[in-house]
Design a protein around this motif. Structure first.
Motif, PDB file in Angstrom:
ATOM      1  N   ALA A 150      28.039  21.039  -9.684  1.00 33.50           N
ATOM      2  CA  ALA A 150      26.873  21.617 -10.361  1.00 33.50           C
ATOM      3  C   ALA A 150      25.986  22.373  -9.373  1.00 33.50           C
ATOM      4  CB  ALA A 150      26.083  20.528 -11.072  1.00 33.50           C
ATOM      5  N   PHE A 151      25.727  21.783  -8.217  1.00 29.75           N
ATOM      6  CA  PHE A 151      24.880  22.441  -7.221  1.00 29.75           C
ATOM      7  C   PHE A 151      25.535  23.729  -6.722  1.00 29.75           C
ATOM      8  CE2 PHE A 151      22.965  23.212  -3.100  1.00 29.75           C
ATOM      9  CZ  PHE A 151      21.629  22.926  -3.312  1.00 29.75           C
ATOM     10  N   GLY A 152      26.825  23.653  -6.424  1.00 30.10           N
ATOM     11  CA  GLY A 152      27.528  24.843  -5.968  1.00 30.10           C
ATOM     12  C   GLY A 152      27.569  25.918  -7.025  1.00 30.10           C
ATOM     13  N   LEU A 153      27.757  25.530  -8.287  1.00 30.01           N
ATOM     14  CA  LEU A 153      27.788  26.497  -9.384  1.00 30.01           C
ATOM     15  C   LEU A 153      26.476  27.253  -9.491  1.00 30.01           C
ATOM     16  CD1 LEU A 153      29.057  27.639 -12.036  1.00 30.01           C
ATOM     17  CD2 LEU A 153      28.047  25.671 -13.203  1.00 30.01           C
ATOM     18  N   VAL A 154      25.369  26.543  -9.393  1.00 27.55           N
ATOM     19  CA  VAL A 154      24.054  27.146  -9.615  1.00 27.55           C
ATOM     20  C   VAL A 154      23.598  27.982  -8.423  1.00 27.55           C
ATOM     21  CG1 VAL A 154      21.615  26.660 -10.046  1.00 27.55           C
ATOM     22  CG2 VAL A 154      23.386  25.327 -11.209  1.00 27.55           C
ATOM     23  N   PHE A 155      23.737  27.456  -7.218  1.00 23.04           N
ATOM     24  CA  PHE A 155      23.104  28.095  -6.061  1.00 23.04           C
ATOM     25  C   PHE A 155      24.081  28.804  -5.124  1.00 23.04           C
ATOM     26  CE2 PHE A 155      20.297  24.528  -7.227  1.00 23.04           C
ATOM     27  CZ  PHE A 155      19.136  25.246  -7.490  1.00 23.04           C
ATOM     28  N   MET A 156      25.360  28.526  -5.218  1.00 24.80           N
ATOM     29  CA  MET A 156      26.328  29.148  -4.310  1.00 24.80           C
ATOM     30  C   MET A 156      27.209  30.174  -5.020  1.00 24.80           C
ATOM     31  SD  MET A 156      25.429  27.407  -1.653  1.00 24.80           S
ATOM     32  CE  MET A 156      24.913  25.810  -1.029  1.00 24.80           C
ATOM     33  N   VAL A 157      27.757  29.787  -6.185  1.00 25.13           N
ATOM     34  CA  VAL A 157      28.615  30.714  -6.921  1.00 25.13           C
ATOM     35  C   VAL A 157      27.827  31.947  -7.343  1.00 25.13           C
ATOM     36  CG1 VAL A 157      30.019  31.008  -9.003  1.00 25.13           C
ATOM     37  CG2 VAL A 157      30.145  28.877  -7.699  1.00 25.13           C
ATOM     38  N   THR A 158      26.597  31.761  -7.773  1.00 18.66           N
ATOM     39  CA  THR A 158      25.783  32.875  -8.270  1.00 18.66           C
ATOM     40  C   THR A 158      25.115  33.678  -7.163  1.00 18.66           C
ATOM     41  OG1 THR A 158      23.836  31.435  -8.502  1.00 18.66           O
ATOM     42  CG2 THR A 158      25.301  31.627 -10.400  1.00 18.66           C
ATOM     43  N   GLU A 159      25.322  33.295  -5.922  1.00 21.44           N
ATOM     44  CA  GLU A 159      24.706  34.036  -4.805  1.00 21.44           C
ATOM     45  C   GLU A 159      25.245  35.476  -4.799  1.00 21.44           C
ATOM     46  OE1 GLU A 159      24.078  35.521  -0.868  1.00 21.44           O
ATOM     47  OE2 GLU A 159      25.943  34.448  -1.088  1.00 21.44           O
ATOM     48  N   PRO A 160      24.370  36.487  -4.933  1.00 26.55           N
ATOM     49  CA  PRO A 160      24.841  37.848  -5.190  1.00 26.55           C
ATOM     50  C   PRO A 160      25.504  38.541  -4.009  1.00 26.55           C
ATOM     51  CG  PRO A 160      22.450  37.823  -4.938  1.00 26.55           C
ATOM     52  CD  PRO A 160      22.893  36.398  -4.913  1.00 26.55           C
ATOM     53  N   VAL A 161      25.183  38.157  -2.792  1.00 23.16           N
ATOM     54  CA  VAL A 161      25.690  38.879  -1.627  1.00 23.16           C
ATOM     55  C   VAL A 161      27.159  38.577  -1.387  1.00 23.16           C
ATOM     56  CG1 VAL A 161      25.443  39.236   0.852  1.00 23.16           C
ATOM     57  CG2 VAL A 161      23.408  38.968  -0.575  1.00 23.16           C
ATOM     58  N   SER A 162      27.511  37.300  -1.371  1.00 26.04           N
ATOM     59  CA  SER A 162      28.875  36.908  -1.014  1.00 26.04           C
ATOM     60  C   SER A 162      29.814  36.843  -2.214  1.00 26.04           C
ATOM     61  CB  SER A 162      28.865  35.542  -0.317  1.00 26.04           C
ATOM     62  OG  SER A 162      28.257  34.555  -1.138  1.00 26.04           O
ATOM     63  N   GLY A 163      29.317  37.101  -3.424  1.00 31.41           N
ATOM     64  CA  GLY A 163      30.141  37.080  -4.610  1.00 31.41           C
ATOM     65  C   GLY A 163      30.626  38.464  -5.004  1.00 31.41           C
ATOM     66  N   ALA A 164      31.352  38.539  -6.108  1.00 30.37           N
ATOM     67  CA  ALA A 164      31.832  39.827  -6.621  1.00 30.37           C
ATOM     68  C   ALA A 164      30.661  40.613  -7.206  1.00 30.37           C
ATOM     69  CB  ALA A 164      32.903  39.594  -7.676  1.00 30.37           C
ATOM     70  N   HIS A 165      30.818  41.956  -7.248  1.00 25.80           N
ATOM     71  CA  HIS A 165      29.721  42.814  -7.694  1.00 25.80           C
ATOM     72  C   HIS A 165      30.033  43.589  -8.964  1.00 25.80           C
ATOM     73  CE1 HIS A 165      28.626  42.053  -3.473  1.00 25.80           C
ATOM     74  NE2 HIS A 165      27.388  42.250  -3.866  1.00 25.80           N
ATOM     75  N   THR A 166      31.281  43.633  -9.381  1.00 27.19           N
ATOM     76  CA  THR A 166      31.629  44.275 -10.645  1.00 27.19           C
ATOM     77  C   THR A 166      31.557  43.245 -11.763  1.00 27.19           C
ATOM     78  OG1 THR A 166      33.980  43.829 -10.264  1.00 27.19           O
ATOM     79  CG2 THR A 166      33.130  45.956  -9.515  1.00 27.19           C
ATOM     80  N   ASN A 167      31.268  43.700 -12.976  1.00 29.86           N
ATOM     81  CA  ASN A 167      31.104  42.765 -14.085  1.00 29.86           C
ATOM     82  C   ASN A 167      32.369  41.968 -14.354  1.00 29.86           C
ATOM     83  OD1 ASN A 167      28.410  43.354 -14.525  1.00 29.86           O
ATOM     84  ND2 ASN A 167      28.832  44.935 -16.043  1.00 29.86           N
TER      85      ASN A 167
END
Length: 399
Positions: free
Chosen positions: A323-340
């Motif tokens: 849950a913590f990783g989903l909320v604060f790590m997966v959604t982190e915009p820099v290190s995640g994907a940028h296309t929809n």
């Protein structure tokens, strides 16, 4: 007569009180368009949103407040429960006894204070060690220290056990800031999550202090397995026999890293991040869908030798750091994907990987940390294939 000479001749009419004063913005616009102004932009002006970096980081910190409060309470609660059986010693004990609060696990104030005495030293150490690294890099590169480290320091302090030695806390955040972020250019240019990078370094460098049954409750002599460890050895059905109900796991009254135990606190933070549009819902949907689909597949396949095959998705949701990783790590915009579309794929990849690691790799019963770092590495590749697919589709449509 050149345009510059013309403006030099008519400029007095634009001053305060002049008859052409109402046209002054036009003159200013034309001059800056045709000639280099005295003040120029020194960095790329990629303005994509009215929300600046400071606002984004502030919102993320606000979203962590429920997790911080639960970290204080649950750390003190677990510690006070263990003290009733094993006793207590150390400077924290002296402080609490001096204040006359006691170690009653049913007393919210005693739990909050005891938890604070563990969280505060870890967070201060994180701020000092990581802040020094940030200042050094900012001085060498001649740029300001931004608010990105404030979020990194808060997340890092919440994902380490309360028993972590302070020198290891400092070493981990230094590794996360320097190797996970600054060597790639600083905030906004890192392809790995800095907080998770520091946590992963500690996990592999000092496994005795980051895993096992004795690191989650900071009382000498006390050992207690996490819900994932119990499930991996005896099956999730054994959790109820050991006093760990699903609701206890959802609310956060179980051993674990300080800020990761409460799914409810994480959910409150997620609602805030989605409402303020800091977090992208596509990553959340993708991760939940990947986790649920793969866990249901393993439930259907079954195993006579591995009890983790039978663990349902709703237990994966409330155990470990999912849950913590989903909320604060997966959604982190820099290190995640940028296309929809890439965000859906990125989230699904992490959701599948966390279940895969938890179930099929007995060496890493947690899984979320490694799954997110794995997703970070593949995020640029995911975006590349999404963009290429869009280009090919448009070429066929317009060809």
């Amino acid at each position: 007569m050149g345009l510059r000479s013309f403006f030099d001749r008519v400029e007095p009419h634009f001053v305060k009180g002049g008859k052409w004063e109402r046209y002054f913005p036009v003159y200013e616009m034309v001059e800056s368009f045709l000639y280099t102004p005295k003040t120029v932009t020194t960095v790329a002006p990629h303005a994509r949103s009215y929300i600046d970096m400071k606002r984004i980081m502030t919102y993320v910190v606000i979203a962590t407040i429920p997790c911080i409060l639960m970290a204080l309470y649950n750390t003190g609660y677990q510690t006070n429960r263990a003290i009733a059986e094993f006793g207590a010693s150390g400077w924290r004990t002296a402080v609490i006894e001096t204040l006359g609060i006691g170690f009653d696990a049913t007393n919210p104030l005693a739990n909050m204070l005891h938890g604070l005495l563990y969280f505060l030293p870890i967070y201060i150490t994180t701020l000092v060690a990581g802040g020094i690294a940030e200042v050094i890099f900012a001085t060498v590169r001649k740029h300001e220290v931004n608010e990105g480290f404030l979020v990194t320091s808060m997340l890092y302090a919440l994902i380490v056990p309360a028993t972590t030695p302070l020198w290891q806390v400092a070493l981990g955040i230094l590794f996360g800031v320097v190797i996970g972020k600054e060597v790639f250019g600083g905030t906004g240019k890192n392809f790995l999550n800095p907080a998770l990078t520091g946590r992963a370094f500690l996990y592999f460098a000092y496994p005795a202090q980051m895993s096992g049954d004795s690191v989650w409750v900071p009382v000498d002599g006390y050992t207690g397995a996490t819900a994932l460890a119990v499930s991996a050895s005896d099956g999730f059905q054994e959790l109820a026999a050991r006093g760990m109900t699903w609701w206890d796991s959802f609310l956060g009254f179980i051993p674990g890293s300080m800020g990761e135990t409460s799914t409810l606190a994480c959910a409150i933070g997620l609602v805030f991040l989605l409402a303020t549009r800091i977090a992208n819902y596509r990553m959340v949907v993708g991760c939940m869908a990947g986790m649920m689909a793969f866990s249901l597949l393993l439930n259907w396949i079954g195993s006579s030798s591995n009890p983790m095959f039978a663990m349902p998705w709703y237990w994966h949701l409330v155990t470990g750091g999912f849950a913590f990783g989903l909320v604060f790590m997966v959604t982190e915009p820099v290190s995640g994907a940028h296309t929809n579309m890439g965000r859906y794929v990125y989230g699904a990849l992490i959701g599948v990987m966390v279940v895969l690691i938890r179930v099929l790799n007995p060496a890493f019963p947690e899984g979320m940390m490694l799954a997110i770092l794995f997703g970070n590495v593949f995020a640029p590749l995911i975006d590349y294939f999404v963009v290429q697919a869009n280009i090919k589709r448009r070429s066929k449509r317009n060809g």
